[in-house]
Design a protein around this motif. Sequence first.
Motif, PDB file in Angstrom:
ATOM      1  N   ASP A   1       0.811  -1.217   0.000  1.00 52.68           N
ATOM      2  CA  ASP A   1       0.000   0.000   0.000  1.00 52.68           C
ATOM      3  C   ASP A   1       0.845   1.269   0.000  1.00 52.68           C
ATOM      4  O   ASP A   1       0.305   2.382   0.000  1.00 52.68           O
ATOM      5  N   GLY A   2       2.156   1.114   0.043  1.00 48.14           N
ATOM      6  CA  GLY A   2       3.044   2.268  -0.020  1.00 48.14           C
ATOM      7  C   GLY A   2       3.188   3.031   1.287  1.00 48.14           C
ATOM      8  O   GLY A   2       3.633   4.174   1.293  1.00 48.14           O
ATOM      9  N   LEU A   3       2.832   2.398   2.408  1.00 46.06           N
ATOM     10  CA  LEU A   3       2.918   3.086   3.699  1.00 46.06           C
ATOM     11  C   LEU A   3       4.249   2.859   4.399  1.00 46.06           C
ATOM     12  O   LEU A   3       4.650   3.649   5.253  1.00 46.06           O
ATOM     13  N   ILE A   4       4.918   1.760   4.075  1.00 47.57           N
ATOM     14  CA  ILE A   4       6.229   1.499   4.669  1.00 47.57           C
ATOM     15  C   ILE A   4       7.225   1.156   3.580  1.00 47.57           C
ATOM     16  O   ILE A   4       6.863   0.803   2.459  1.00 47.57           O
TER      17      ILE A   4
ATOM     18  N   ASP B   1      15.411  -3.770   7.439  1.00 49.48           N
ATOM     19  CA  ASP B   1      14.861  -2.661   8.216  1.00 49.48           C
ATOM     20  C   ASP B   1      13.545  -2.220   7.594  1.00 49.48           C
ATOM     21  O   ASP B   1      13.396  -2.193   6.370  1.00 49.48           O
ATOM     22  N   TYR B   2      12.598  -1.853   8.459  1.00 53.25           N
ATOM     23  CA  TYR B   2      11.324  -1.312   8.020  1.00 53.25           C
ATOM     24  C   TYR B   2      11.232   0.123   8.506  1.00 53.25           C
ATOM     25  O   TYR B   2      11.604   0.431   9.638  1.00 53.25           O
ATOM     26  N   SER B   3      10.744   0.992   7.634  1.00 50.34           N
ATOM     27  CA  SER B   3      10.564   2.397   8.002  1.00 50.34           C
ATOM     28  C   SER B   3       9.316   2.922   7.299  1.00 50.34           C
ATOM     29  O   SER B   3       8.807   2.312   6.353  1.00 50.34           O
ATOM     30  N   LEU B   4       8.836   4.052   7.765  1.00 45.68           N
ATOM     31  CA  LEU B   4       7.673   4.679   7.143  1.00 45.68           C
ATOM     32  C   LEU B   4       8.079   5.366   5.850  1.00 45.68           C
ATOM     33  O   LEU B   4       9.119   6.015   5.776  1.00 45.68           O
ATOM     34  N   SER B   5       7.250   5.224   4.834  1.00 44.03           N
ATOM     35  CA  SER B   5       7.431   5.984   3.605  1.00 44.03           C
ATOM     36  C   SER B   5       6.894   7.397   3.851  1.00 44.03           C
ATOM     37  O   SER B   5       6.336   7.682   4.922  1.00 44.03           O
TER      38      SER B   5
END
Length: 118
Positions: free
Chosen positions: A68-71, A84-88
């Motif tokens: 969904d393009g949120l992260i 690593d996960y981060s916010l877009s």
Amino acid sequence: MVKARHSRLDCTPGCAVEAAVSLIDGKWKAVILYHLLDGPIRFNALRRMVGGITQRMLTNQLRELEADGLIHREVFAQVPPRVDYSLSDRGLSLSPIIMALKDWGEANMDLFGRRLAA
């Protein structure tokens, strides 16, 4: 498997709300987004922070949030592998909403106590 998203916004006036809520629906997505507000987090650290979520569920929720393009998911070529996960930017734009949910939850904790006791 990533579920289908709300594709039409030309219906009723509430469609935009429905579409927005569909991106953060479920028990875990808003919690995951909240923890990512502090910056990039590795998978296992995120799993410990969220608590009560299975590895499979976290993986599925992260895949949906990424689709969904949120992260953003960043894989580092090293041994052992690191992700690593981060916010877009789009995910960051949800921060006022996530913080408003947190504030509302803190202000209404009495509701949760009644619900748990029932």
